[in-house]
Structure formats: structure tokens, C-alpha cells
Scaffold this motif. Structure first.
Motif, PDB file in Angstrom:
ATOM      1  N   ALA A  73       0.847  -1.189   0.043  1.00  0.00           N
ATOM      2  CA  ALA A  73       0.088  -0.127  -0.037  1.00  0.00           C
ATOM      3  C   ALA A  73       0.869   1.206  -0.022  1.00  0.00           C
ATOM      4  O   ALA A  73       0.556   2.255  -0.721  1.00  0.00           O
ATOM      5  N   ARG A  74       1.953   1.247   0.666  1.00  0.00           N
ATOM      6  CA  ARG A  74       3.073   2.629   0.756  1.00  0.00           C
ATOM      7  C   ARG A  74       3.510   2.619  -0.334  1.00  0.00           C
ATOM      8  O   ARG A  74       3.486   3.755  -1.018  1.00  0.00           O
ATOM      9  N   ARG A  75       3.673   1.567  -1.282  1.00  0.00           N
ATOM     10  CA  ARG A  75       4.591   1.761  -2.654  1.00  0.00           C
ATOM     11  C   ARG A  75       3.379   2.367  -3.506  1.00  0.00           C
ATOM     12  O   ARG A  75       3.816   3.330  -4.476  1.00  0.00           O
ATOM     13  N   CYS A  76       2.199   1.987  -3.280  1.00  0.00           N
ATOM     14  CA  CYS A  76       1.228   2.455  -4.282  1.00  0.00           C
ATOM     15  C   CYS A  76       0.823   3.808  -4.028  1.00  0.00           C
ATOM     16  O   CYS A  76       0.871   4.715  -4.742  1.00  0.00           O
ATOM     17  N   VAL A  77       0.820   4.216  -2.517  1.00  0.00           N
ATOM     18  CA  VAL A  77       0.601   5.714  -2.344  1.00  0.00           C
ATOM     19  C   VAL A  77       1.782   6.447  -2.925  1.00  0.00           C
ATOM     20  O   VAL A  77       1.552   7.701  -3.429  1.00  0.00           O
ATOM     21  N   ASN A  78       3.096   5.932  -2.796  1.00  0.00           N
ATOM     22  CA  ASN A  78       4.103   6.812  -3.376  1.00  0.00           C
ATOM     23  C   ASN A  78       3.874   6.961  -4.695  1.00  0.00           C
ATOM     24  O   ASN A  78       4.055   7.925  -5.396  1.00  0.00           O
ATOM     25  N   GLU A  79       3.463   5.869  -5.574  1.00  0.00           N
ATOM     26  CA  GLU A  79       3.426   5.942  -7.001  1.00  0.00           C
ATOM     27  C   GLU A  79       2.266   7.066  -7.377  1.00  0.00           C
ATOM     28  O   GLU A  79       2.298   7.486  -8.276  1.00  0.00           O
ATOM     29  N   VAL A  80       1.247   6.866  -6.518  1.00  0.00           N
ATOM     30  CA  VAL A  80      -0.117   7.894  -6.997  1.00  0.00           C
ATOM     31  C   VAL A  80       0.181   9.178  -6.588  1.00  0.00           C
ATOM     32  O   VAL A  80      -0.063   9.956  -7.432  1.00  0.00           O
TER      33      VAL A  80
END
Length: 131
Positions: A73-80
Motif C-alpha cells: 500500500a505504501r508503494r502504491c501511495v508513493n506511485e499515486v
């Protein structure tokens, strides 16, 4: 934006009760089995459908029953955040918070901060980008 800040809180099923116990006005809750299931499209769709800010609330890192959901989820948030910046929307509108079941107050504090961000920035213009 005073009374119509729309904040979407996306949480894992494990944290749903904690999130709902915070009783946050002008918010909606979307519970997923695990935040590891979230992808960029879910978050971007929230903004496109009118969310002013999005909070991702999951269990404490290392405490995910599916092992690595909160890391994903943290990786996804950084990407978004990167995508939002590229299209001219402030990445401040997206936050991730790891919670223990007794830490609803941390969510309340983050929610209040997010409302201040939205009041400062106004509603996001997903099509025209923010000034």
C-alpha cells in the motif's frame, strides 16, 4: 470547502472498526480485505469521483495478516503521489497511516490536517489541474 470537504478513507478490514469509531464527519469509508489489494486506479478514481483527499489507513507495518499488504500500500501511495504531481494535483491530498486498534486519535488528527490542506487548496480540478 468549510462543510463540504469530502475525504475518502480506504482501510483494511482489520482497521474498519477503528476507522468507524473515529466518527469522522464528511468522510466515507471503503474497506478492503487487505490494503495490499489496492492499486493506483482505486485511488485515482476516488479523486475523479469527487474526493478532495484520500487517507489510506492500515494496520501497523509488520502486523498485516497477509504479510506485506501495508508495504504494498505504501508503494502504491508513493506511485499515486507521483501521478497526481504529474497531472498538477497536490500530493498533499493523499496520506497513508498505519494504525493500531487503539490509535483512532491518530486518524482524527490526520483527518483534521487533511481538512486544513483541502481548505487551503480547494477542491481538486482533476481535469484542469490545480493552479
Amino acid at each position: 470547502c468549510m462543510n463540504d470537504c469530502r475525504v475518502l478513507i480506504i482501510c483494511c478490514e482489520k482497521m474498519k472498526e477503528t476507522v468507524e469509531s473515529a466518527d469522522l464527519p464528511d468522510s466515507a469509508v471503503l474497506a478492503l480485505p487487505c490494503l495490499g489489494r489496492i492499486d493506483e486506479a482505486v485511488i485515482l478514481r476516488a479523486f475523479r469521483k469527487g474526493a478532495d483527499a484520500v487517507i489510506i489507513a492500515g494496520c501497523v507495518e509488520g502486523n498485516c495478516k497477509y504479510n506485506s499488504g501495508n508495504y504494498q500500500a505504501r508503494r502504491c501511495v508513493n506511485e499515486v503521489r507521483d501521478i497526481l504531481t504529474e497531472i498538477g494535483i497536490s500530493g498533499e491530498r493523499l496520506e497513508i497511516l498505519n494504525l493500531a486498534p487503539n490509535q483512532a486519535v491518530d486518524l482524527v488528527n490526520l483527518f483534521e490536517n487533511m481538512k486544513e490542506v483541502v481548505m487551503r487548496l480547494g477542491h481538486p480540478d482533476i481535469l484542469g489541474a490545480e493552479r
